[in-house]
Motif scaffolding. Structure first.
Motif, PDB file in Angstrom:
ATOM      1  N   GLY A 165       0.512  -1.303  -0.064  1.00 52.54           N
ATOM      2  CA  GLY A 165       0.137  -0.022  -0.049  1.00 52.54           C
ATOM      3  C   GLY A 165       0.816   1.317   0.130  1.00 52.54           C
ATOM      4  N   GLU A 166       2.013   1.351   0.710  1.00 53.88           N
ATOM      5  CA  GLU A 166       2.774   2.314   0.946  1.00 53.88           C
ATOM      6  C   GLU A 166       3.390   2.637  -0.704  1.00 53.88           C
ATOM      7  OE1 GLU A 166       3.663   1.787   5.615  1.00 53.88           O
ATOM      8  OE2 GLU A 166       5.013   1.098   4.014  1.00 53.88           O
TER       9      GLU A 166
ATOM     10  N   GLN B 286       2.425   1.669  -3.377  1.00 53.76           N
ATOM     11  CA  GLN B 286       1.182   2.513  -4.184  1.00 53.76           C
ATOM     12  C   GLN B 286       1.255   3.759  -4.162  1.00 53.76           C
ATOM     13  OE1 GLN B 286      -0.557   0.572  -6.919  1.00 53.76           O
ATOM     14  NE2 GLN B 286      -0.365   2.442  -7.318  1.00 53.76           N
TER      15      GLN B 286
ATOM     16  N   SER C 165      -5.558   0.291  -7.169  1.00 52.17           N
ATOM     17  CA  SER C 165      -6.103  -0.399  -5.840  1.00 52.17           C
ATOM     18  C   SER C 165      -5.695  -1.838  -5.699  1.00 52.17           C
ATOM     19  CB  SER C 165      -7.745  -0.240  -5.584  1.00 52.17           C
ATOM     20  OG  SER C 165      -8.355  -1.044  -6.765  1.00 52.17           O
TER      21      SER C 165
ATOM     22  N   LEU D 226      -5.013  -4.245  -2.483  1.00 53.89           N
ATOM     23  CA  LEU D 226      -4.718  -3.561  -1.296  1.00 53.89           C
ATOM     24  C   LEU D 226      -5.824  -3.734  -0.276  1.00 53.89           C
ATOM     25  CD1 LEU D 226      -3.280  -0.319  -2.682  1.00 53.89           C
ATOM     26  CD2 LEU D 226      -1.910  -2.437  -2.104  1.00 53.89           C
TER      27      LEU D 226
ATOM     28  N   ILE E  56      -6.590   1.236   2.864  1.00 53.86           N
ATOM     29  CA  ILE E  56      -5.829   1.754   1.894  1.00 53.86           C
ATOM     30  C   ILE E  56      -6.672   2.115   0.730  1.00 53.86           C
ATOM     31  CG2 ILE E  56      -3.619   1.512   0.439  1.00 53.86           C
ATOM     32  CD1 ILE E  56      -2.928   1.266   3.641  1.00 53.86           C
TER      33      ILE E  56
END
Ligand SMILES: Nc1ncnc2c1ncn2[C@@H]1O[C@H](COP(=O)(O)OP(=O)(O)OP(=O)(O)O)[C@@H](O)[C@H]1O
Length: 234
Positions: free
Chosen positions: A135-136, A138, A159, A162, A166
Motif C-alpha cells: 500500500g505504501e 502504491q 487499488s 490492497l 488503503i
C-alpha cells in the motif's frame, strides 16, 4: 483542452491488441475504462503514455499532435502514467524516488506536496522504497505522479491487492487530484467505485470501444452485464 486517442492501433511484436480506439479524456474529468481480462485496457494506457508505439492513429493533447513522443516528453506535458505493479525504484529511498520526478529547482515543494497528500510517506522519506508495504509503495507511485502537477493521469489498477482502508485512502486521493483539476483515465478492478467517481465510461472489448457514455447509462444496459457483469453491484 483534452487528451484524445484517434484510430489507435497498437500491440506487441506484431500481434495487434488495440484495433482502432477513439477515446477522449475531456478536460477536468474522470474517465473509467472497463473491460474483461485481456480486453486491452493496460495496452491502451501504455500506448497513451508513450510506453509502446502506435502502429496507426494519433494522440492529441490540448489540440497538439503528440503521437510518437517519448514517455518522459509526455510526462513533461503533464501526461503521467501510474503503471500496474507500481514501478517504483526499490533500491532508492522514498525521497529519491520522488525527487527523480520533481521539477528542476522544486525539490522541497515536491516533497511537501507528496507528504501532504500521503502523510505516511513523510514518516518514511529515508526508507528504501522496496522495503515498504504494498500500500505504501502504491502511495509512492501515485505521489510520484502528483509531484509533477499532472494534467492527465493514466492509472492502471492502482487499488490492486490492497486492504480496503488503503483503497479508501487511494480513492480519496484520486478525488483530490480530480478536484484540483487533473483529468483521470482510470482502469480499476472495483468497478462500482470507478463508476462512482467517473464522468464518462468506456467499455473495451477485443481492443475496440464497445460502449462510451455516462455511468448511469451503462448501468441500464445489457452491454454492461455482458462485458463486466459480475463485477458490478448496483
Ligand atoms: N508484453 C506483452 N507481450 C505480448 N502480449 C501481451 C503483452 N502484454 C499484454 N499482451 C496481450 O495483449 C492482450 C491485452 O492485454 P492487456 O493487458 O492490455 O489487457 P487488460 O484488459 O489490461 O487485461 P487485465 O484486466 O487482465 O489486466 C492480451 O491478449 C495479452 O495477452
Amino acid at each position: 483542452m483534452s487528451f484524445r486517442l484517434r484510430g489507435v492501433r497498437a500491440g506487441y511484436a506484431g500481434v495487434p491488441v488495440l484495433d482502432g480506439i477513439d477515446l477522449t479524456v475531456p478536460d477536468r474529468s474522470v474517465v473509467a475504462l472497463l473491460g474483461v481480462n485481456g480486453a486491452g485496457k493496460t495496452t491502451l494506457l501504455r500506448a497513451a503514455s508513450g510506453l509502446i508505439p502506435l502502429t496507426e492513429g494519433t494522440l492529441e493533447h490540448d489540440g497538439d499532435d503528440v503521437t510518437g513522443l517519448r514517455v518522459e516528453d509526455l510526462a513533461r506535458r503533464g501526461i503521467c502514467h501510474v503503471p500496474e505493479g507500481r514501478g517504483v525504484f526499490p533500491n532508492l529511498t522514498v525521497a529519491h524516488n520522488l525527487l527523480l520526478f520533481a521539477k528542476p529547482g522544486r525539490h522541497d515543494e515536491a516533497l511537501k506536496r507528496a507528504v501532504d497528500a500521503f502523510p505516511r510517506l513523510g514518516e518514511r522519506l529515508t526508507q528504501l522504497a522496496g522495503t515498504m508495504s504494498g500500500g505504501e509503495q502504491q502511495m509512492l507511485a501515485l505521489a510520484r505522479a502528483y509531484v509533477q502537477s499532472p494534467k492527465v493521469v493514466l492509472l492502471d489498477e492502482v487499488s490492486m491487492g490492497l486492504a480496503p482502508k488503503i483503497v479508501d485512502e487511494i480513492f480519496a486521493f484520486l478525488e483530490r487530484l480530480a478536484a484540483e483539476g487533473a483529468s483521470l483515465l482510470l482502469v480499476e478492478q472495483y468497478v462500482e467505485r470507478a463508476l462512482a467517481v467517473a464522468d464518462v465510461v468506456y467499455l473495451i472489448d477485443h481492443g475496440r470501444v464497445a460502449f462510451c457514455g455516462e455511468p448511469q447509462e451503462l448501468a441500464n444496459r445489457d452491454v454492461f452485464a455482458e462485458y463486466v457483469g459480475a463485477g458490478f453491484v448496483s
